[in-house]
Design a protein around this motif. Structure first.
Motif, PDB file in Angstrom:
ATOM      1  N   ILE A  32     -87.268  86.058  22.763  1.00  0.00           N
ATOM      2  CA  ILE A  32     -87.768  86.884  21.665  1.00  0.00           C
ATOM      3  C   ILE A  32     -88.673  87.951  22.268  1.00  0.00           C
ATOM      4  CG2 ILE A  32     -89.191  86.898  19.593  1.00  0.00           C
ATOM      5  CD1 ILE A  32     -88.310  84.026  19.106  1.00  0.00           C
ATOM      6  N   LEU A  33     -88.402  89.205  21.931  1.00  0.00           N
ATOM      7  CA  LEU A  33     -89.204  90.331  22.401  1.00  0.00           C
ATOM      8  C   LEU A  33     -89.895  90.943  21.192  1.00  0.00           C
ATOM      9  CD1 LEU A  33     -90.037  92.529  24.478  1.00  0.00           C
ATOM     10  CD2 LEU A  33     -87.932  93.733  23.838  1.00  0.00           C
ATOM     11  N   LEU A  34     -91.206  91.036  21.250  1.00  0.00           N
ATOM     12  CA  LEU A  34     -91.965  91.672  20.176  1.00  0.00           C
ATOM     13  C   LEU A  34     -92.009  93.164  20.470  1.00  0.00           C
ATOM     14  CD1 LEU A  34     -93.613  91.448  17.599  1.00  0.00           C
ATOM     15  CD2 LEU A  34     -95.622  91.048  19.023  1.00  0.00           C
ATOM     16  N   GLU A  35     -91.190  93.902  19.766  1.00  0.00           N
ATOM     17  CA  GLU A  35     -91.091  95.338  20.014  1.00  0.00           C
ATOM     18  C   GLU A  35     -92.252  96.110  19.405  1.00  0.00           C
ATOM     19  OE1 GLU A  35     -87.282  96.569  18.574  1.00  0.00           O
ATOM     20  OE2 GLU A  35     -86.213  95.585  20.206  1.00  0.00           O
ATOM     21  N   LYS A  36     -92.576  95.817  18.143  1.00  0.00           N
ATOM     22  CA  LYS A  36     -93.616  96.585  17.470  1.00  0.00           C
ATOM     23  C   LYS A  36     -94.275  95.725  16.405  1.00  0.00           C
ATOM     24  CE  LYS A  36     -94.335 100.830  14.889  1.00  0.00           C
ATOM     25  NZ  LYS A  36     -95.346 101.579  15.510  1.00  0.00           N
ATOM     26  N   VAL A  37     -95.584  95.857  16.278  1.00  0.00           N
ATOM     27  CA  VAL A  37     -96.332  95.208  15.211  1.00  0.00           C
ATOM     28  C   VAL A  37     -96.558  96.275  14.150  1.00  0.00           C
ATOM     29  CG1 VAL A  37     -98.465  94.048  14.571  1.00  0.00           C
ATOM     30  CG2 VAL A  37     -97.435  93.611  16.800  1.00  0.00           C
ATOM     31  N   GLU A  38     -95.981  96.072  12.984  1.00  0.00           N
ATOM     32  CA  GLU A  38     -96.059  97.081  11.931  1.00  0.00           C
ATOM     33  C   GLU A  38     -97.466  97.204  11.335  1.00  0.00           C
ATOM     34  OE1 GLU A  38     -93.784  99.290  10.944  1.00  0.00           O
ATOM     35  OE2 GLU A  38     -92.419  98.541  12.473  1.00  0.00           O
ATOM     36  N   TYR A  39     -98.116  96.067  11.067  1.00  0.00           N
ATOM     37  CA  TYR A  39     -99.428  96.120  10.414  1.00  0.00           C
ATOM     38  C   TYR A  39    -100.208  94.873  10.772  1.00  0.00           C
ATOM     39  CZ  TYR A  39    -102.965  96.274   6.758  1.00  0.00           C
ATOM     40  OH  TYR A  39    -104.161  96.287   6.076  1.00  0.00           O
ATOM     41  N   GLN A  40    -101.453  95.073  11.148  1.00  0.00           N
ATOM     42  CA  GLN A  40    -102.359  93.964  11.411  1.00  0.00           C
ATOM     43  C   GLN A  40    -103.588  94.155  10.544  1.00  0.00           C
ATOM     44  OE1 GLN A  40    -102.759  94.190  15.773  1.00  0.00           O
ATOM     45  NE2 GLN A  40    -102.137  92.039  15.731  1.00  0.00           N
ATOM     46  N   PRO A  41    -103.758  93.351   9.501  1.00  0.00           N
ATOM     47  CA  PRO A  41    -104.893  93.527   8.595  1.00  0.00           C
ATOM     48  C   PRO A  41    -106.249  93.473   9.291  1.00  0.00           C
ATOM     49  CG  PRO A  41    -103.353  91.906   7.730  1.00  0.00           C
ATOM     50  CD  PRO A  41    -102.898  92.253   9.101  1.00  0.00           C
ATOM     51  N   GLU A  42    -106.428  92.562  10.227  1.00  0.00           N
ATOM     52  CA  GLU A  42    -107.722  92.428  10.898  1.00  0.00           C
ATOM     53  C   GLU A  42    -108.024  93.644  11.753  1.00  0.00           C
ATOM     54  OE1 GLU A  42    -111.326  90.594  11.557  1.00  0.00           O
ATOM     55  OE2 GLU A  42    -109.773  90.129  10.105  1.00  0.00           O
ATOM     56  N   ALA A  43    -107.027  94.147  12.459  1.00  0.00           N
ATOM     57  CA  ALA A  43    -107.224  95.343  13.279  1.00  0.00           C
ATOM     58  C   ALA A  43    -107.510  96.557  12.399  1.00  0.00           C
ATOM     59  CB  ALA A  43    -105.997  95.602  14.145  1.00  0.00           C
ATOM     60  N   ALA A  44    -106.840  96.645  11.251  1.00  0.00           N
ATOM     61  CA  ALA A  44    -107.076  97.757  10.336  1.00  0.00           C
ATOM     62  C   ALA A  44    -108.494  97.705   9.767  1.00  0.00           C
ATOM     63  CB  ALA A  44    -106.049  97.731   9.202  1.00  0.00           C
TER      64      ALA A  44
END
Length: 93
Positions: A32-44
């Motif tokens: 499994i390759l994590l290409e992109k994280v669309e949204y991270q509530p904590e980071a936002a």
């Protein structure tokens, strides 16, 4: 993807571009390759705080305090009976 699935659980902790291998329920290895994280509530939230758009709220105070042996001292239940068997009963639960 829910973390209740094997693939969802494998994604936990990965960063963009990281890869994870796992053995599925059929015994086949999957990568499994994590290409992109669309949204991270904590980071936002951290980003909004850094820009001054969101006020920091104080951490909530705990509503439960555990005091070891607190009831034993107050009610005199701390000593064991002479026969060596001590069962505090339902209140101890």
């Amino acid at each position: 993807m829910p973390i209740t699935t094997l693939r969802g659980l494998a994604l936990l902790g990965l960063r963009e571009g990281q890869e994870m291998s796992l053995i599925n329920s059929n015994g086949v290895e999957e990568k499994i390759l994590l290409e992109k994280v669309e949204y991270q509530p904590e980071a936002a939230r951290r980003e909004r705080e850094a820009l001054g758009r969101e006020e920091r709220t104080p951490a909530p105070r705990p509503i439960l305090y555990v005091v070891s042996g607190g009831l034993d001292r107050r009610h005199g239940l701390g000593s064991n009976p002479t026969n060596g068997f001590y069962d505090p009963g339902p209140p101890a639960a």
